[in-house]
Motif scaffolding. Structure first.
Motif, PDB file in Angstrom:
ATOM      1  N   GLU A 126       0.805  -1.218   0.000  1.00  0.00           N
ATOM      2  CA  GLU A 126       0.000   0.000   0.000  1.00  0.00           C
ATOM      3  C   GLU A 126       0.838   1.269   0.000  1.00  0.00           C
ATOM      4  O   GLU A 126       0.490   2.248  -0.669  1.00  0.00           O
ATOM      5  CB  GLU A 126      -0.943  -0.004   1.211  1.00  0.00           C
ATOM      6  N   ARG A 154      -6.136  -5.262   5.375  1.00  0.00           N
ATOM      7  CA  ARG A 154      -7.143  -4.272   4.974  1.00  0.00           C
ATOM      8  C   ARG A 154      -8.429  -4.445   5.763  1.00  0.00           C
ATOM      9  O   ARG A 154      -9.050  -3.467   6.198  1.00  0.00           O
ATOM     10  CB  ARG A 154      -7.421  -4.393   3.479  1.00  0.00           C
ATOM     11  N   GLU A 155      -8.840  -5.703   5.957  1.00  0.00           N
ATOM     12  CA  GLU A 155     -10.065  -5.975   6.707  1.00  0.00           C
ATOM     13  C   GLU A 155      -9.934  -5.524   8.156  1.00  0.00           C
ATOM     14  O   GLU A 155     -10.866  -4.944   8.726  1.00  0.00           O
ATOM     15  CB  GLU A 155     -10.396  -7.473   6.648  1.00  0.00           C
ATOM     16  N   ARG A 158      -9.986  -1.613   8.324  1.00  0.00           N
ATOM     17  CA  ARG A 158     -11.181  -0.925   7.833  1.00  0.00           C
ATOM     18  C   ARG A 158     -12.053  -0.412   8.972  1.00  0.00           C
ATOM     19  O   ARG A 158     -12.579   0.703   8.924  1.00  0.00           O
ATOM     20  CB  ARG A 158     -11.986  -1.847   6.923  1.00  0.00           C
ATOM     21  N   ARG A 161     -10.898   2.982  10.482  1.00  0.00           N
ATOM     22  CA  ARG A 161     -10.745   4.150   9.620  1.00  0.00           C
ATOM     23  C   ARG A 161     -12.087   4.835   9.393  1.00  0.00           C
ATOM     24  O   ARG A 161     -13.130   4.176   9.324  1.00  0.00           O
ATOM     25  CB  ARG A 161     -10.182   3.731   8.262  1.00  0.00           C
ATOM     26  N   ARG A 163     -15.133   6.321   7.368  1.00  0.00           N
ATOM     27  CA  ARG A 163     -15.680   5.839   6.099  1.00  0.00           C
ATOM     28  C   ARG A 163     -15.366   6.797   4.963  1.00  0.00           C
ATOM     29  O   ARG A 163     -15.234   6.394   3.816  1.00  0.00           O
ATOM     30  CB  ARG A 163     -17.197   5.667   6.223  1.00  0.00           C
TER      31      ARG A 163
END
Length: 295
Positions: A126, A154-155, A158, A161, A163
């Motif tokens: 990333e 990433r999961e 998420r 973070r 939206r």
């Protein structure tokens, strides 16, 4: 020794990778220094791709240090938060935005949710946009496994973070209101600024008084600030920037006492991160309240 142009060209990249992996500037510098020593002692004629060799070396050194740090932090008193690269009260806006996009302290704290291999794979993909084949070679995993590592990372990230990306000025105004309310100990105002399930993390490292575990809930966080304000401790607060993102800087007796960052959606704050461990507050402050000593 004379500077090595090949190594010096890669030094910023190596430091950036190591800092993202470890969350402390001193550890990142140690990794870069060790990578330099290995580069200096290597047979250059056998190295076809200097960048790949150096990134591989720094990644593996960083992973070894990260695994050791994770084990050592089981004995750390209370939550652990990363250390800042820079603390500033009046940065150049463009420079601040550039730093924040690279090494946001709130994002580094979020990366603590990952295991070492997930963190390394995620950052290499990333932040540095290396392909999975090369990442697998560096980490000792198959390409397919690296894809899974990045997917899991990433999961996991998420949930922590926002939206939607929040305009910096809107976030800064929200933080200003939170600073003013918390200085007054205004429970109603603080509660209104927080999401119902807001989370507060305070890192004192056993050196100063701080919460020993995350505090969950707007009402509980508001009561904490009310209690602190009621004690009447003289602490000056002002907005500044930490690693280029807005932060509350608090000074006591002319010295930097703590820094507070927040995660928000631009309307309300979902997470409050406060760094109080004096061992981590050695970053250079380029401006401060009159008379403050930042030695």
């Amino acid at each position: 020794m004379n500077a090595d142009p090949t190594f010096e060209a890669q030094r910023p990249r190596l430091f950036s990778l190591a800092y993202r992996l470890l969350g402390t500037p001193a550890d990142a510098e140690d990794v870069v220094q060790e990578a330099w020593l290995r580069w200096h002692g290597a047979d250059r004629t056998a190295i076809r791709d200097a960048e790949a060799w150096l990134v591989t070396t720094a990644t593996r050194l960083g992973l070894d240090r990260l695994r050791a740090a994770k084990a050592a932090r089981t004995d750390y008193v209370g939550p652990w938060l990363p250390e800042p690269l820079s603390v500033d009260t009046a940065p150049d806006p463009a420079h601040a935005e550039e730093i924040a996009s690279e090494v946001s302290l709130a994002f580094l704290a979020l990366l603590e949710r990952l295991n070492p291999d997930e963190r390394a794979a995620f950052l290499l993909k990333e932040a540095f946009d290396y392909d999975y084949a090369r990442i697998g070679e560096w980490l000792g995993h198959s390409e397919a496994n690296c894809r899974q590592l990045v997917h899991r990372a990433r999961e996991r990230l998420r949930a922590g973070r926002p939206r939607f990306e929040v305009p910096p000025e809107r976030h800064r105004r929200l933080l200003q209101r939170f600073m003013e309310a918390s200085q007054r100990g205004d429970q109603a105002a603080i509660t209104a600024l927080l999401t119902e399930d807001a989370r507060l993390v305070s890192d004192g490292g056993g050196k100063v008084t701080a919460t020993l575990r995350p505090l969950i809930g707007a009402a509980r966080i508001a009561r904490l600030y009310w209690a602190v304000a009621r004690r009447g401790a003289v602490v000056d607060a002002q907005l500044g920037w930490v690693n280029g993102e807005p932060a509350i800087l608090r000074f006591a007796d002319g010295r930097l006492h703590s820094l507070t960052l927040a995660v928000s959606d631009g309307e309300r704050i979902s997470e409050v991160l406060t760094l109080m461990n004096p061992d981590k507050l050695h970053a250079i402050v380029t401006a401060s309240p009159a008379g403050a000593s930042l030695e």
